[in-house]
Write a protein that holds these residues in place. Structure first.
Motif, PDB file in Angstrom:
ATOM      1  N   GLY A 106       0.795  -1.222   0.000  1.00 28.12           N
ATOM      2  CA  GLY A 106       0.000   0.000   0.000  1.00 28.12           C
ATOM      3  C   GLY A 106       0.827   1.272   0.000  1.00 28.12           C
ATOM      4  N   SER A 118      -6.204   4.949   5.483  1.00 32.65           N
ATOM      5  CA  SER A 118      -5.987   3.844   4.554  1.00 32.65           C
ATOM      6  C   SER A 118      -6.261   4.266   3.122  1.00 32.65           C
ATOM      7  CB  SER A 118      -6.889   2.664   4.919  1.00 32.65           C
ATOM      8  OG  SER A 118      -6.591   2.193   6.220  1.00 32.65           O
ATOM      9  N   PRO A 120      -6.396   2.794  -1.148  1.00 28.97           N
ATOM     10  CA  PRO A 120      -6.650   1.556  -1.895  1.00 28.97           C
ATOM     11  C   PRO A 120      -5.397   0.693  -2.008  1.00 28.97           C
ATOM     12  CG  PRO A 120      -7.733   3.393  -2.970  1.00 28.97           C
ATOM     13  CD  PRO A 120      -6.890   3.987  -1.873  1.00 28.97           C
ATOM     14  N   GLY A 121      -5.547  -0.585  -1.680  1.00 25.22           N
ATOM     15  CA  GLY A 121      -4.424  -1.502  -1.750  1.00 25.22           C
ATOM     16  C   GLY A 121      -3.633  -1.639  -0.468  1.00 25.22           C
ATOM     17  N   ASP A 122      -3.910  -0.808   0.543  1.00 25.77           N
ATOM     18  CA  ASP A 122      -3.188  -0.901   1.814  1.00 25.77           C
ATOM     19  C   ASP A 122      -3.534  -2.175   2.566  1.00 25.77           C
ATOM     20  OD1 ASP A 122      -1.466   1.284   2.207  1.00 25.77           O
ATOM     21  OD2 ASP A 122      -3.140   2.614   2.682  1.00 25.77           O
ATOM     22  N   HIS A 127      -7.879  -5.619   6.670  1.00 24.69           N
ATOM     23  CA  HIS A 127      -7.770  -5.942   5.245  1.00 24.69           C
ATOM     24  C   HIS A 127      -6.385  -6.453   4.855  1.00 24.69           C
ATOM     25  CE1 HIS A 127     -10.685  -2.582   5.738  1.00 24.69           C
ATOM     26  NE2 HIS A 127     -11.393  -3.242   4.832  1.00 24.69           N
ATOM     27  N   SER A 129      -5.902  -6.191   1.603  1.00 23.56           N
ATOM     28  CA  SER A 129      -5.814  -5.149   0.584  1.00 23.56           C
ATOM     29  C   SER A 129      -7.072  -4.289   0.699  1.00 23.56           C
ATOM     30  CB  SER A 129      -5.708  -5.757  -0.821  1.00 23.56           C
ATOM     31  OG  SER A 129      -5.626  -4.744  -1.808  1.00 23.56           O
ATOM     32  N   TYR A 130      -6.906  -3.052   1.153  1.00 21.93           N
ATOM     33  CA  TYR A 130      -8.020  -2.139   1.409  1.00 21.93           C
ATOM     34  C   TYR A 130      -8.717  -1.755   0.091  1.00 21.93           C
ATOM     35  CZ  TYR A 130     -10.400   1.943   3.396  1.00 21.93           C
ATOM     36  OH  TYR A 130     -11.336   2.861   3.817  1.00 21.93           O
ATOM     37  N   ASP A 131     -10.047  -1.778   0.012  1.00 18.59           N
ATOM     38  CA  ASP A 131     -10.920  -2.133   1.114  1.00 18.59           C
ATOM     39  C   ASP A 131     -11.809  -3.326   0.770  1.00 18.59           C
ATOM     40  OD1 ASP A 131     -12.584  -0.949  -0.762  1.00 18.59           O
ATOM     41  OD2 ASP A 131     -13.587   0.348   0.668  1.00 18.59           O
TER      42      ASP A 131
END
Length: 222
Positions: A106, A118, A120-122, A127, A129-131
């Motif tokens: 992320g 957070s 996207p992808g965190d 998660h 990979s968020y979200d």
């Protein structure tokens, strides 16, 4: 005596060592909604902050061992090196456990233990990979057994010395790279102000970044 010494020298001469840096690392920020993260900051954290709630922090580390070792390598020893910088004082045990689910690093970035919103992808507490992708249980999926431990005190470089479990982990990842999800770094979570701050792979000082030392021997080579 001379025969034993000659054998020891022969074994040492046949071994090779490679040192690699982390490919991914991040901090899991305790948050039931997964709205705080730290994927690309210069530090990652392990332990508990002074916050009354949601104070747990866990580090994630991934090393691409399959790309670093030649085909036919037989792993003999493994050691992890981390640089502790300006974390809480006091001596606390920091443990490595093998992760059992994939995750993304992320783009969120924070120097402090509170993390950042957070993105996207965190990877977050909730998660992988968020979200839209989740841990089976919040806080990460990992083995119950410990791969290695180290006592971390003040500023300095610390080494998680080779253990049978560390070696088993790396051998597994070399034989089956798809099962390499890295380690989770867990500090003292029993009381506040125990969080340790380690230099991440994004740290501006290259010498401070996480390093994995692997000693191996080529199969069939004396």
């Amino acid at each position: 005596v001379f025969l034993g010494l000659a054998l020891l020298m022969s074994l040492s001469a046949g071994a090779e060592t490679v040192v690699i840096e982390a490919t991914r690392d991040a901090t899991l920020i305790e948050d039931p909604l997964g709205e705080r993260a730290n994927g690309s900051g210069p530090f990652f954290f392990a332990g508990r902050t002074s916050q009354a709630q949601n104070g747990i922090r866990r580090g994630l580390l991934y090393f691409d061992v399959a790309a670093a070792l030649p085909t036919g390598a037989a792993v003999e020893s493994v050691a992890l090196q981390l640089k502790h910088q300006s974390g809480n004082s006091g001596t606390h045990e920091v443990r490595l456990r093998r992760l059992q689910a994939d995750w993304r690093e992320g783009a969120s970035s924070a120097s402090g233990g509170g993390g950042a919103p957070s993105m996207p992808g965190d990877v977050t507490w909730r998660h992988t990979s968020y979200d839209g992708e989740f841990w089976v249980r919040p806080g990460g999926q990992f083995l119950g057994r410990v791969s290695a431990t180290a006592q971390v005190e003040g500023n300095g470089t610390y080494t998680w010395d080779s253990t049978s479990h560390l070696v088993q982990d790396v051998r597994l990842w070399l034989a089956n790279p798809r099962r390499n999800f890295g380690w989770i770094v867990i500090g003292d979570e029993t009381s506040g102000q125990t969080a340790k701050r380690f230099a991440s792979r994004e740290n501006p000082d290259p010498a401070s970044r996480p390093r994995l030392e692997i000693t191996y021997r080529m199969s069939g080579r004396p």
